[in-house]
Design an enzyme around this catalytic site. Structure first.
Site, PDB file in Angstrom:
ATOM      1  N   GLY A  62       0.935  -1.202   0.092  1.00 48.08           N
ATOM      2  CA  GLY A  62      -0.148  -0.070  -0.127  1.00 48.08           C
ATOM      3  C   GLY A  62       0.893   1.181  -0.034  1.00 48.08           C
ATOM      4  O   GLY A  62       1.934   1.043   0.087  1.00 48.08           O
ATOM      5  N   LYS A  77      -0.392   3.093   5.282  1.00 49.90           N
ATOM      6  CA  LYS A  77       0.316   1.761   5.572  1.00 49.90           C
ATOM      7  C   LYS A  77       1.345   1.913   6.548  1.00 49.90           C
ATOM      8  O   LYS A  77       1.340   0.970   7.493  1.00 49.90           O
ATOM      9  CB  LYS A  77       1.236   1.439   4.283  1.00 49.90           C
ATOM     10  CG  LYS A  77       1.935   0.095   4.471  1.00 49.90           C
ATOM     11  CD  LYS A  77       2.712  -0.395   3.169  1.00 49.90           C
ATOM     12  CE  LYS A  77       3.385   0.977   2.852  1.00 49.90           C
ATOM     13  NZ  LYS A  77       4.941   0.795   2.650  1.00 49.90           N
ATOM     14  N   SER A  78       2.099   3.080   6.714  1.00 51.58           N
ATOM     15  CA  SER A  78       3.132   3.301   7.662  1.00 51.58           C
ATOM     16  C   SER A  78       2.451   3.320   8.980  1.00 51.58           C
ATOM     17  O   SER A  78       2.712   2.759  10.105  1.00 51.58           O
ATOM     18  CB  SER A  78       4.078   4.447   7.412  1.00 51.58           C
ATOM     19  OG  SER A  78       4.620   4.274   6.045  1.00 51.58           O
ATOM     20  N   ASP A 104       8.234  -4.101   4.530  1.00 53.51           N
ATOM     21  CA  ASP A 104       7.445  -2.931   4.206  1.00 53.51           C
ATOM     22  C   ASP A 104       7.915  -2.415   3.089  1.00 53.51           C
ATOM     23  O   ASP A 104       9.086  -1.883   2.868  1.00 53.51           O
ATOM     24  CB  ASP A 104       7.621  -1.930   5.628  1.00 53.51           C
ATOM     25  CG  ASP A 104       6.969  -0.621   5.535  1.00 53.51           C
ATOM     26  OD1 ASP A 104       6.222  -0.290   4.622  1.00 53.51           O
ATOM     27  OD2 ASP A 104       7.438   0.247   6.249  1.00 53.51           O
ATOM     28  N   LEU A 139      57.185  -5.327 -33.442  1.00 59.67           N
ATOM     29  CA  LEU A 139      58.536  -5.694 -33.283  1.00 59.67           C
ATOM     30  C   LEU A 139      58.535  -6.537 -31.774  1.00 59.67           C
ATOM     31  O   LEU A 139      57.600  -6.270 -31.039  1.00 59.67           O
ATOM     32  CB  LEU A 139      59.556  -4.627 -33.046  1.00 59.67           C
ATOM     33  CG  LEU A 139      60.027  -3.903 -34.489  1.00 59.67           C
ATOM     34  CD1 LEU A 139      60.627  -2.529 -34.140  1.00 59.67           C
ATOM     35  CD2 LEU A 139      60.641  -4.855 -35.197  1.00 59.67           C
ATOM     36  N   ALA A 171      57.478  -4.584 -28.389  1.00 60.07           N
ATOM     37  CA  ALA A 171      56.565  -3.595 -28.690  1.00 60.07           C
ATOM     38  C   ALA A 171      55.341  -3.565 -27.817  1.00 60.07           C
ATOM     39  O   ALA A 171      54.801  -2.320 -27.742  1.00 60.07           O
ATOM     40  CB  ALA A 171      55.995  -3.661 -30.264  1.00 60.07           C
ATOM     41  N   SER A 214      55.357 -11.784 -36.712  1.00 60.38           N
ATOM     42  CA  SER A 214      54.950 -11.844 -38.440  1.00 60.38           C
ATOM     43  C   SER A 214      55.263 -10.559 -39.106  1.00 60.38           C
ATOM     44  O   SER A 214      54.793  -9.748 -39.474  1.00 60.38           O
ATOM     45  CB  SER A 214      53.540 -12.000 -38.436  1.00 60.38           C
ATOM     46  OG  SER A 214      52.640 -11.006 -37.623  1.00 60.38           O
TER      47      SER A 214
END
Lengths: 310, 630
Positions: free
Chosen positions: B25, B31-32, B104, B462, B465, B535
């Site tokens: 609610g 509600k509280s 709650d 390299l 690198a 490579s």
């Protein structure tokens, strides 16, 4: 999926205490399984005592797979230090005691520096130092949600930022029995297995289990002075007496334990756990009343938490 | 002290059971105030707390300085000042017979996630309405959510009836309207109670102002509500939390029983593996037991040397859990960002934690009407049906059969936030017949499962690198984001795959070919392959590129001048080459042909993390995540 023979099956009716124990054990096992370097914060009080007992149960026949950490302020009651060392020995666990070296160097005490600075330096800063130094990624604490209003929304697994701060918006929803203790870089977790316990539950449980607590919880003749409406125990010669103060012997006990100059005693004749349970049942004041730090202002605990206080 | 009386009192309190309930609610519904009233009447608010409350009531209360019970609840200073509650708070009060844990939760639409969180552990629900407004869209929403979460007992508290002079016909109209909404949802217990939270009518004491009402007060109703022991009547289930191994002689599995009971000697199965064994011992700190029931935390010793571990579910041998890697779920979205179909998340069910991909949702649940409607999106507080694919099978039950083995959460891998909670409705194994025989498991199939396309990230440059460093960082970054990766490192390859090769030109070409072939195999399997490989020859790199689709091959030039690479010399190779110990060393006495137009050109004299970030950004910008939805 109720089975047709469900009514024939053996059952055992579990009480509130049984369920709290089983839940705390489940939380502890989750925390250990999901963390790399767990630690249990041990503050020697009744909640820590229950927590330690539950840890022994959770991992039996193994010893609890983590050390105990006491963040010391040098201002605890003498009885507490003796109890601490015995409890760690009994559990077969490593005990780490951390004392903030900065507090030692500056000679921080509650009289000259006030309770706020005293708590900040010894407890808040000391805790952060110890957690960082040992790189603990998860710390168990004995906090309960019923202790104080700002704790009602605390999670069982509470996430802290790299600086140990608590941000309500970073907290995770906790559903069913599912807890997520995973962390990002620098984050750590505080786990609170006693979240759903009340003060009465703790006493009922300690009584049921026959677990000893620090004798200060039980009434005995003790030297006290009355100060600002609280009864302060003269535990050693460091307590400066104000003009007109004369220690007198009264039959008192403590509902919470902390630094002796900051912890108020209550007049009581409750000398056994059973007496304490009865007194708790009929008490019209909350246990935190004896704690000076909570009464500064209503939102003070929340602010301390955001700074990293447990 | 009267010890006999004391023992009786103690016995009563120790024998208490517990009921968890959720209060639904809004503040406007009172509600509280209602929860504050329950706490106050049950004596859970103590003198010093009441003093604080009295101060707060004078300062910010809504009752002209009278005690405003709603203020007892608001926990955080920030929200107290804003006058709203934004989270789930837990409250505690007890009577001699029962302890109550109250979840709650705020009631507005945007807080569906909080309500679902609070309801997940609740046995019962109190739904509040303001009698002046009757059953509203919010009331319907709360009621449907409680049904979705499987709450057994629901009570409608018709509040503020004092403002309607306790008019019976108004109350009866609301009850009739509510029954029409709630009765079809199949709650075990469904009740209505007329109350005034402010004045306390029918909260803990029967009201003289509602002589026409002869039902229970709210507190009486809460005392009578059955604690819904989830799964207790079903078959045995225990998710394994932790393997208990103090010494080589003892091996136990620790967990909490979340369904049924287990006895020593029972035949059990370990799911999802399906291994069968029996229970040799039930171990606790207080001694061995012959029986454990739902909710108890125990350690089981299994008879055979069975490999049960965290995540497994030990279950009833004749009525085991199912195991599946594809689940149908009702998902409640809690994250701030919307659901991203295909993206990897982590899913937790029981004690299992597994990689998961969420499909595009098919139907969204309208919690105001309880009806599904077509959708393709899911945002905060939305609820939708969808399919989840898991990295491996998990043990589960349908949520309606056992919430602890059928409820799940979904978390974000990067932020660690819980983004969703779900309830399993169905599960299945990805059928071997469909996927592995009728259809090829091709790159597209891998991509759908993985949530990303395959790539080959070819890092050339390299020695020294920084290729390896950057490759590592790229891999970590991708891995954290749920991308499946592999690293092929030039040095490592030479320790194994190309151990037979030297450094002649012919051997270099062969080495290059082998690396490219391995990368291709991994790429076919759906991985992002990070090749860290000097490579030096353009032709070799081009040969490698030719083996892949255009967008699959990403050439990254890790560009560091020779002086820089030589000065770093992390492995001391340049020093040895200069001393003549390593003939044919690239950059010293063998050429390095720099790429002419690499896909990514990194200045390797700078920050490696930044360089890695650029590679990742390039991958994301060129369709790494472009996976066909399902």
């Amino acid at each position: 999926m109720p089975r047709a023979d469900a009514h024939l099956r053996p059952s055992r009716r579990l009480t509130n205490l049984d369920l709290l124990e089983a839940e705390a054990i489940q939380i502890m096992r989750e925390a250990v399984a999901q963390s790399e370097r767990p630690v249990m914060l041990y503050s020697i009080g009744k909640d820590s005592t229950a927590l330690l007992h539950l840890a022994r149960k959770a991992f039996h026949p193994s010893p609890p797979p983590f050390p105990l950490l006491h963040v010391d302020t040098t201002w605890k009651f003498r009885d507490m230090y003796a109890f601490r060392d015995a409890a760690a020995r009994e559990a077969g666990m490593e005990l780490i005691v951390h004392v903030n070296p900065d507090g030692v160097a500056r000679g921080i005490n509650p009289f000259e520096h006030g309770s706020a600075v005293h708590t900040d330096v010894w407890k808040t800063d000391g805790l952060k130092q110890a957690l960082d130094a040992h790189r603990f990624d998860l710390a168990f604490g004995g906090a309960r949600r019923d202790e104080e209003r700002s704790r009602a929304k605390e999670r069982v697994f509470s996430v802290r930022s790299a600086g140990h701060g608590w941000d309500p918006r970073r907290q995770r929803p906790e559903l069913w029995r599912l807890y997520d203790a995973s962390t990002g870089p620098g984050e750590s977790v505080r786990a609170f297995p006693l979240s759903n316990w009340t003060e009465l539950d703790v006493w009922l449980y300690l009584h049921r289990e026959g677990v000893p607590v620090v004798p200060l919880y039980f009434a005995a003749p003790r030297p006290v002075v009355e100060r600002d409406g609280a009864l302060v125990m003269v535990d050693d010669e460091r307590l400066p007496l104000l003009p007109g103060e004369e220690p007198e012997t009264r039959t008192v006990r403590f509902r919470t334990l902390g630094c002796y100059p900051l912890t108020g005693a209550v007049e009581s004749t409750a000398a056994t756990t059973l007496d304490v349970v009865e007194e708790t049942l009929t008490s019209r004041t909350s246990e935190r009343q004896g704690r000076v730090i909570d009464r500064d202002s209503s939102g003070s605990m929340e602010r301390k938490k955001q700074q990293g206080y447990f | 002290m009267a010890t006999v009386e004391g023992s009786d009192l103690l016995a009563a309190h120790r024998a208490k059971d517990v009921l968890r309930f959720i209060a639904c609610g809004s503040v406007d519904d009172g509600k509280s105030t209602l929860i504050g009233r329950l706490l106050y009447d049950a004596g859970a608010l103590l003198e010093d707390q009441l003093e604080t409350l009295a101060g707060d009531s004078r300062h910010s209360g809504s009752r002209d300085g009278d005690l405003d019970l709603s203020l007892a609840l608001d926990g955080l200073a920030a929200e107290r000042e804003q006058g709203i509650t934004i989270d789930v708070a837990y409250r505690y009060f007890a009577t001699e017979h029962r302890k109550f844990i109250v979840a709650d939760t705020p009631g507005h639409e945007q807080y569906t996630r909080n309500m679902v969180t609070g309801a997940s552990t609740a046995d019962a629900a109190v739904i509040l309405v303001d009698a002046r407004h009757g059953v509203t869209a919010q009331t319907r929403r709360h009621t449907h959510l409680m049904a979705l979460l499987g709450i057994g007992s629901v009570v409608l508290a018709v509040n503020k009836l004092d403002l309607l002079d306790f008019d019976r016909s108004a109350y009866d109209r609301i009850v009739a309207e509510y029954d029409a909404v709630a009765a079809p949802l199949g709650f075990e217990v469904l009740s209505e109670i007329p109350v005034s939270a402010r004045d306390g009518d029918n909260v803990t004491a029967h009201s003289g102002r509602t002589p026409w009402y002869d039902g229970p007060t709210l507190l009486e109703w809460l005392h009578a509500a059955p604690p819904h022991h989830r799964g207790a009547d079903g078959p045995f289930r225990m998710p394994v939390q932790w393997v208990n191994r103090p010494d080589p002689e003892f091996r136990g599995v620790s967990g909490q029983v979340v369904g049924g009971t287990v006895r020593v000697g029972d035949r059990v199965r370990v799911e999802p593996s399906g291994i069968t064994t029996s229970v040799a011992r039930i171990v606790t700190f207080d001694g061995d037991r012959d029986l454990a029931v739902t909710d108890e935390s125990v350690t089981l010793v299994l008879a055979d040397d069975v490999d049960a571990t965290r995540g497994d579910v030990v279950c009833c041998g004749i009525d085991p859990t199912e195991a599946a890697d594809e689940l149908d779920v009702e998902l409640v979205w809690m994250g701030d960002a919307p659901l991203e179909p295909g993206r990897p998340y982590t899913l937790r069910v029981g004690t299992q934690s597994v990689g998961a991909r969420l499909a595009t949702p098919t139907a969204e649940l309208d919690v105001t009407t309880g009806e599904h409607r077509p959708t393709t999106a899911l945002t905060t507080n939305g609820i939708a049906s969808l399919q989840v694919s898991l990295d491996r099978p998990v043990a589960f039950d349908r949520y309606v059969d056992n919430p602890d083995t059928g409820g799940l959460i979904v978390t974000d891998r990067t932020t660690h936030q819980t983004v969703a909670a779900g309830m399993i409705t169905e599960g299945r194994r990805r059928s071997a017949a469909i996927r592995w025989q009728d259809l090829d498991v091709d790159k597209d199939a891998h991509a759908r499962l993985n949530g990303h396309r395959p790539r080959v990230v070819w890092m050339t440059g390299l020695s020294g690198a920084g290729k390896t460093t950057i490759a590592d960082l790229v891999q970590q970054r991708l891995h954290a984001d749920g991308v499946r990766t592999a690293v092929l490192d030039g040095d490592n390859v030479r320790h194994g795959l190309s151990r037979d090769l030297g450094f002649s030109d012919a051997d270099r070409v062969e080495n290059n070919r082998r690396v490219a072939e391995v990368a291709r195999l991994m790429c076919e399997s759906g991985l992002v392959v990070i090749v860290s490989f000097i490579s030096p020859f353009r032709a070799d790199r081009d040969a490698a590129r030719a083996m892949f689709a255009d967008d699959e091959f990403v050439e990254v030039f890790v560009d560091a001048p020779l002086e820089v690479a030589e000065a770093r010399d992390p492995k001391g190779l340049y020093r040895r080459a200069r001393a003549g110990e390593l003939p044919g060393f690239t950059g010293i006495d063998a050429p390095y042909e720099a790429p002419e137009c690499p896909d990514v050109h990194l200045d390797a004299t700078g920050d490696a993390a930044g360089a890695a970030e650029r590679v990742v950004a390039h991958l994301l910008a060129t369709g790494l995540r472009a996976v066909d939805g399902r």
